[in-house]
Design an enzyme around this catalytic site. Structure first.
Site, mmCIF file in Angstrom:
data_model
loop_
_atom_site.group_PDB
_atom_site.id
_atom_site.type_symbol
_atom_site.label_atom_id
_atom_site.label_comp_id
_atom_site.label_asym_id
_atom_site.label_seq_id
_atom_site.Cartn_x
_atom_site.Cartn_y
_atom_site.Cartn_z
ATOM 1 N N SER A 170 16.182 105.456 72.758
ATOM 2 C CA SER A 170 16.063 104.219 73.501
ATOM 3 C C SER A 170 15.537 103.039 72.686
ATOM 4 O O SER A 170 15.682 101.899 73.125
ATOM 5 C CB SER A 170 15.157 104.428 74.709
ATOM 6 O OG SER A 170 13.836 104.706 74.283
ATOM 7 N N SER B 30 13.486 108.947 70.792
ATOM 8 C CA SER B 30 13.835 107.524 70.806
ATOM 9 C C SER B 30 13.422 106.690 69.605
ATOM 10 O O SER B 30 13.846 105.542 69.509
ATOM 11 C CB SER B 30 13.284 106.870 72.066
ATOM 12 O OG SER B 30 14.123 107.174 73.130
ATOM 13 N N LYS C 197 9.079 96.823 70.460
ATOM 14 C CA LYS C 197 9.900 97.343 71.567
ATOM 15 C C LYS C 197 9.377 96.794 72.880
ATOM 16 O O LYS C 197 8.156 96.741 73.097
ATOM 17 C CB LYS C 197 9.858 98.881 71.555
ATOM 18 C CG LYS C 197 10.786 99.536 72.581
ATOM 19 C CD LYS C 197 10.749 101.054 72.469
ATOM 20 C CE LYS C 197 11.696 101.736 73.437
ATOM 21 N NZ LYS C 197 11.668 103.217 73.334
HETATM 22 N N1 GLN Z 1 17.179 110.183 75.063
HETATM 23 C C1 GLN Z 1 16.035 110.727 75.721
HETATM 24 C C2 GLN Z 1 16.038 110.325 77.170
HETATM 25 O O1 GLN Z 1 16.956 109.704 77.586
HETATM 26 C C3 GLN Z 1 14.771 110.325 75.021
HETATM 27 C C4 GLN Z 1 14.321 108.967 75.330
HETATM 28 C C5 GLN Z 1 13.024 108.617 74.658
HETATM 29 O O2 GLN Z 1 12.600 109.250 73.697
HETATM 30 N N2 GLN Z 1 12.375 107.615 75.200
HETATM 31 O O3 GLN Z 1 15.152 110.604 77.886
#
Ligand code: GLN
Length: 486
Positions: free
Chosen positions: A153, A177, A78
């Site tokens: 994400s 995410s 990532k």
């Molecule tokens: N969807 C969540 C957010 O937008 C979690 C994102 C994540 O785990 N990095 O913050």
């Protein structure tokens, strides 16, 4: 079978018996990326040269049998994890030209184990999002339906595994995410206990929540990857000195004596009937494998989203203050004063969702509002931790959906951030409590979109999660299914 379609264990076997070399395996993956990434867009940066050089080094280790289980295995990382000499954008324009001078600890560990880094995969900007639509380098497509999101994400990490564009990948999970894109792309994703894996070299989003973990084609690979990245690191003060077991050791044991809690609040309003059906079917398979199930309650679950969307932006507003045009990345060239330079660099460099989070977070922390927002959210967090303590006095693990619905169409929620925030309701509480959590594929919707089953456990219960996940996988027999990509 084409090498790119292998799991870690398959490929390991073929590398060890010299059926193929690490260079051949890496070339197969690089060609696969060239072939399908035009459609999927999982990668932000592919580094052919470094990947092939690492593969040659792996072949030397394999030749004298000094390579570990990850030796010669091509992986995707990532783009939130620093990689020495390899651009790390965090999905943001502001870091469009940032080339880190060092490796994140997890990357250093994988490299030391002989793994091959193919490149950096897509993500929502600074890991803020649930659809990978907040990325300055385009939205990756779900390999099962290219009109649909792959989740976020860590969308690129999940899509690359599902599309056979890497053997396995790393993601990060602050509010879901890893688990959510894994669920949407039909792969396995594990978010370890807070403190299990070093975050040194992870670009911080919300430091009290962030955790790094693997996304893989099956549960055994997940255990192997976890062993590759776990363990104490003096460079991360939140990393714990917990012993690291061999996570592959007890996978094949049955689930006799295990009690799995079914939290009522995770099956409430808004849950798609197809998701519910697939998850309940998965739970029945866990029972067949010997687990006992009990109904449990986590009554404060419904406040998780509200608490998280104050705590995470508050921490982000502080963490992202370092991107000011002075030390890293984009700097506005027209500003006449320092103030203007800060303002214009950040205005040009950050996308709309990141700006929204910084503004919410700064507001929540401002004097006069701190008690009403940040402090209140922290108190709710304590209640959620209490819910889990209570639940885990009655059971070993929890089983539930990962997300309320399968992946949605690209663009369907673009102008409704609140709807997207709410879709995180079932993954967020886990991060607030710092627990390990995992998504294992458990079925498909009628439209052919994957559905994941979430397992959560108390701190350091990764072995139990993996064992339950492995049993589920064996009984469902879904892990060889591949998306219908040309
Ligand atoms: N969807 C969540 C957010 O937008 C979690 C994102 C994540 O785990 N990095 O913050």
């Amino acid at each position: 079978m084409e090498p790119y379609a292998s799991t870690i264990t398959d490929l390991q076997q073929r590398l060890r018996t010299r059926e193929i070399s690490a260079v051949e395996a890496t070339t197969s993956l690089l060609n696969r990326i060239e072939q399908v990434d035009k459609t999927i867009n999982a990668y932000i940066t592919v580094d052919r040269e470094q990947a092939l050089a690492q593969a040659e080094a792996a072949d030397r280790k394999l030749a004298d049998n000094s390579g570990g289980p990850l030796c010669g295995i091509p992986l995707a990382i990532k783009d939130v994890l620093c990689t020495e000499g390899l651009r790390t954008t965090c999905g943001s324009k502001i870091l469009g030209s940032f080339v880190p001078p060092y490796d994140a600890t997890v990357v250093a560990r994988l490299k030391a184990a002989g793994a091959v880094i193919l490149g950096k995969v897509s993500m929502d900007e600074f890991a803020m999002g649930s659809a990978n639509e907040n990325c300055a380098y385009g939205t990756p497509k779900n390999p099962w339906a290219t009109t649909h999101i792959c989740g976020g994400s860590s969308g690129g990490s999940a899509a690359a595994v599902a599309a056979d564009e890497c053997i396995a990948s790393l993601g990060s999970d602050t509010g879901g995410s890893i688990r959510q894109p894994a669920s949407h792309c039909g792969v396995v994703g594990l978010k370890p206990t807070y403190g299990r894996v070093s975050r040194y070299g992870l670009v911080a989003f919300a430091s009290s929540l962030d955790q790094i973990g693997p996304l893989t084609k099956n549960v055994t690979d997940c255990a192997i990857m976890l062993n590759g990245i776990c363990g104490h690191d003096p460079k991360d003060s939140t990393s714990l000195k917990q012993p690291v077991p061999d996570f592959t050791a007890a996978l094949t044991d049955g689930l006799q004596g295990m009690t799995i809690g079914i939290p009522a609040e995770y099956f409430g309003e808004g849950l798609d009937p197809e998701v519910e059906q697939a998850v309940r079917n998965g739970i029945a398979r866990l029972e067949e494998a010997g687990a006992k199930t009990v109904a449990v309650s986590l009554p404060h679950t419904k406040y998780g989203v509200a608490a998280y969307y104050l705590i995470a932006p508050a921490e982000a507003s502080s963490n992202l203050a370092r991107f000011d045009g002075v030390r890293y990345g984009l700097r506005d060239q027209t500003a006449e004063t320092l103030q203007e330079m800060y303002c214009q660099s950040r205005s040009q460099g950050f996308g709309p969702e990141v700006k929204r989070r910084i503004i919410i977070g700064t507001y929540a922390l401002s004097s006069g509002y701190y008690d009403a927002y940040y402090k209140k959210a922290s108190q709710v967090r304590t209640l959620i931790i209490g819910d889990y303590k209570n639940a885990f006095s009655q059971c070993d693990l929890l089983a539930s959906p990962v997300t309320p619905t399968p992946a949605w169409a690209i663009g369907a929620q673009s102008d409704d951030p609140l709807a997207t925030y709410l879709s995180d309701a079932l993954t967020i509480p886990n991060n607030l409590a710092g627990l390990p959590g995992m998504s294992v594929p458990c079925g498909f919707s009628a439209a052919g979109l994957p559905i994941g089953l979430q397992l959560q456990g108390p701190h350091f219960a990764e072995e139990k999660l993996l064992r339950a996940g492995f049993n589920l996988e064996q009984r469902l027999g879904l892990s060889d299914r591949r998306p219908p990509l040309a």
